[in-house]
Design a protein around this motif. Sequence first.
Motif, PDB file in Angstrom:
ATOM      1  N   GLU A 130      -1.432  -5.473   2.672  1.00  0.00           N
ATOM      2  CA  GLU A 130      -1.549  -5.555   1.224  1.00  0.00           C
ATOM      3  C   GLU A 130      -2.833  -4.841   0.788  1.00  0.00           C
ATOM      4  OE1 GLU A 130      -1.320  -9.489  -0.275  1.00  0.00           O
ATOM      5  OE2 GLU A 130       0.735  -9.838   0.438  1.00  0.00           O
ATOM      6  N   ASP A 131      -2.699  -4.044  -0.217  1.00  0.00           N
ATOM      7  CA  ASP A 131      -3.851  -3.308  -0.769  1.00  0.00           C
ATOM      8  C   ASP A 131      -3.565  -3.088  -2.250  1.00  0.00           C
ATOM      9  OD1 ASP A 131      -6.007  -1.745  -1.366  1.00  0.00           O
ATOM     10  OD2 ASP A 131      -5.703  -0.297   0.248  1.00  0.00           O
ATOM     11  N   ASP A 132      -4.117  -3.956  -3.071  1.00  0.00           N
ATOM     12  CA  ASP A 132      -3.765  -3.953  -4.486  1.00  0.00           C
ATOM     13  C   ASP A 132      -4.169  -2.644  -5.172  1.00  0.00           C
ATOM     14  OD1 ASP A 132      -2.758  -5.577  -6.792  1.00  0.00           O
ATOM     15  OD2 ASP A 132      -4.779  -5.151  -7.534  1.00  0.00           O
TER      16      ASP A 132
ATOM     17  N   PRO B 187       0.825  -1.225   0.000  1.00  0.00           N
ATOM     18  CA  PRO B 187       0.000   0.000   0.000  1.00  0.00           C
ATOM     19  C   PRO B 187       0.850   1.262   0.000  1.00  0.00           C
ATOM     20  CG  PRO B 187      -0.053  -1.057   2.150  1.00  0.00           C
ATOM     21  CD  PRO B 187       0.675  -1.999   1.244  1.00  0.00           C
TER      22      PRO B 187
ATOM     23  N   ASN C  29      -4.483   0.350  -3.845  1.00  0.00           N
ATOM     24  CA  ASN C  29      -3.732   1.482  -3.311  1.00  0.00           C
ATOM     25  C   ASN C  29      -2.246   1.416  -3.655  1.00  0.00           C
ATOM     26  OD1 ASN C  29      -2.401   2.673  -0.345  1.00  0.00           O
ATOM     27  ND2 ASN C  29      -3.765   3.945  -1.560  1.00  0.00           N
TER      28      ASN C  29
ATOM     29  N   PRO D 150      -6.733   4.234   0.366  1.00  0.00           N
ATOM     30  CA  PRO D 150      -6.641   2.921   1.019  1.00  0.00           C
ATOM     31  C   PRO D 150      -8.007   2.269   1.174  1.00  0.00           C
ATOM     32  CG  PRO D 150      -5.315   4.555   2.178  1.00  0.00           C
ATOM     33  CD  PRO D 150      -6.123   5.295   1.170  1.00  0.00           C
ATOM     34  N   SER D 151      -8.028   0.958   1.041  1.00  0.00           N
ATOM     35  CA  SER D 151      -9.264   0.198   1.216  1.00  0.00           C
ATOM     36  C   SER D 151      -9.594  -0.019   2.678  1.00  0.00           C
ATOM     37  CB  SER D 151      -9.152  -1.158   0.502  1.00  0.00           C
ATOM     38  OG  SER D 151      -8.850  -0.976  -0.865  1.00  0.00           O
TER      39      SER D 151
ATOM     40  N   LEU E 123      -3.506  -1.908   6.480  1.00  0.00           N
ATOM     41  CA  LEU E 123      -3.474  -3.121   5.662  1.00  0.00           C
ATOM     42  C   LEU E 123      -2.048  -3.400   5.211  1.00  0.00           C
ATOM     43  CD1 LEU E 123      -6.618  -2.567   3.387  1.00  0.00           C
ATOM     44  CD2 LEU E 123      -6.453  -3.956   5.449  1.00  0.00           C
TER      45      LEU E 123
END
Length: 656
Positions: A397-399, A380, A401, A390-391, A395
């Motif tokens: 991992e945040d694909d 991220p 972002n 950001p989701s 996190l």
Amino acid sequence: MSYSYPHSHGPSSGSYRPARQVDMKPTTISSHVRDYLPSQTQQWALETKEAFRSWSGMLSLLARVARCIFNVTNALVVLWACTLWWGERTVFQDSVKACAWETWEKWPQDASPHHVAFIADPQLVDPHTYPGRPWPLSTLTVKFTDQYMRRSFSSLQKELGPDSVLFLGDLFDGGREWATATSSSPEKRYKKYKDRFWKKEFHRFTKIFTDPWNDGDGHSSEPYGRRMITSLPGNHDLGFGAGVQIPIRERFQSFFGQGNRVDVIGNHTFVSVDTVSLSAMDQPDPETGSSGAGTGEGDLPNQRIWAETEQFLNKMNVHRGRAETESLRLMRNQSEGHLYVHRVVDILEPSFYHRPQPEIVGLPAILLTHVPLYRKPATPCGPHRERYPPSGDNLEEDDRNSIPMGRGYQYQNVLTPAISRDIVSKVGSNLVHVYSGDDHDYCEITHHEFSGSPREITVKSLSWAMGIRRPGFVMTSLWNPIDQTTGQSLQSAGSGRTLQNHLCLLPDQLSIFIYYGLVFGFTLVVLLLRAVVVVKRPAQASAPEPILPLSESHSHPPQRPARYKSPSSSTSSSTLPSPRGLASRATNNPPLYATSASADKEELGSAKWKPTRDGSGRRADRKATAAGTIRGEFVASVKQVAGIVFAWYFFLIWRW
């Protein structure tokens, strides 16, 4: 029969006076001037003169002046003047003022930090950017993007005045496509653009960024002067990897300087690495198809592209040591000098001077690269990423972002793991920070896979044409007091932080245009309502007209036709038109004062004039006349407002 006439016996005679001797008031200069003015202006001047002779007249004149000044059209002009000043001036200045150094940097009270601004991806718009965009839209795109960056950079200099400005590549958008004397673009549609076109783009760049540079001199207290470094190339400047053409790179370096360099700024060592050329090391050679990754010295694929950068990294200790040692000498106000050993030697012994190798002092190192370093997929980028926030919170991992792991024609989103490790290991163990560009959006991560866990900031693009609504730049405050002899830090133990960063966002140009559109729509609605009120108000004030006409009206005295004799005094009253009006129209005889058959048809036989059972013909005529009057009043008011507004807007564009 004889007649006698009175005779004049000179000027004293009162029986006759010639016309040229009529009494006349003495003329004045003001009356002569007034005679040469237009009739309306003369009338206004006379009324003004009479008005000042009494209080009531003065009040009446002031009321008329107030009505002329405080009206709807003038109010709209004032609205537009304020709106354009806000959109073309205030919004830029306020955005930069909000990023003032003292509002976010936190150093001891006696600190004197060195201020740096990082600019990424201006990518001057050119025919390569939007190849299918027609004229004049393409020309306006170039105009407005250049104007946006010039205003932003000028506001940066005037309001903040950083000590150093560092560019992170992609100065041009199609720089790699414009031909040199020995090379040309691989794409056929760009082969017509020669070296002269690239030089015109260079002059565009200097006009945008070099011309306003001196505006920031008043803010800087740097004893060694301010500096602007633009030598780091991007993939749009040279190409990427195996696509880099040597003549294009040499042209770029001849105008902007070496892409691989070491600079000591604010007691920090900045290492610039030409990573777009170095990336050819692990790409297949376009001629042989083999890859150079993992091979040793010798005749390697793409070596002509990446060898220069690799040699620079292999001698990093020399480059860093020389730059840091020279910086300490400059602080002590000493020249480099040469120290010779005095001893007795044999006459046959060759004499030579052995220059000692400079040693690295150990200043904190900062890496500058156009392409970001490798990171794990889906890492991220943090809350400041505009396109994909950001989701969630915290996190790993945040694909959405993250910076995607992709590549294509003449680009690659991140460096490969092998090249990233090679750069970090050779720059040195004291690497504390990395700054990159290329992605156009903001991204901030920590590289835990490298020693020291350096942080990397991918800087936003300065241009609003790069897929983001809020362009920006990164401000960095450096404070690292050192001993001028040894170069060791003088900060208290445990406070090893020597730099602070701040993201400065610039105005949303698209929102400004949308706001202009809303004001434009509001202006049209107000002017249309004004035109309706101006036209309808007299009709509402007068008495209502009957549906059917009661009498004929003439705009001029009727002329009797030659075929009718002039009625004598003995003429019967029955020969005159009937006073009953409507009854006379029912007869088949033409009116007495009709001038011709065509006039009869126009005055009496027109379908618009003839009454109908419900009077719709006359109402349609009145509606058409009213609509035409409203349209004329509306167009005239629009032209009046637009003339002043466009003159003001062009002045704002021309002046900045």
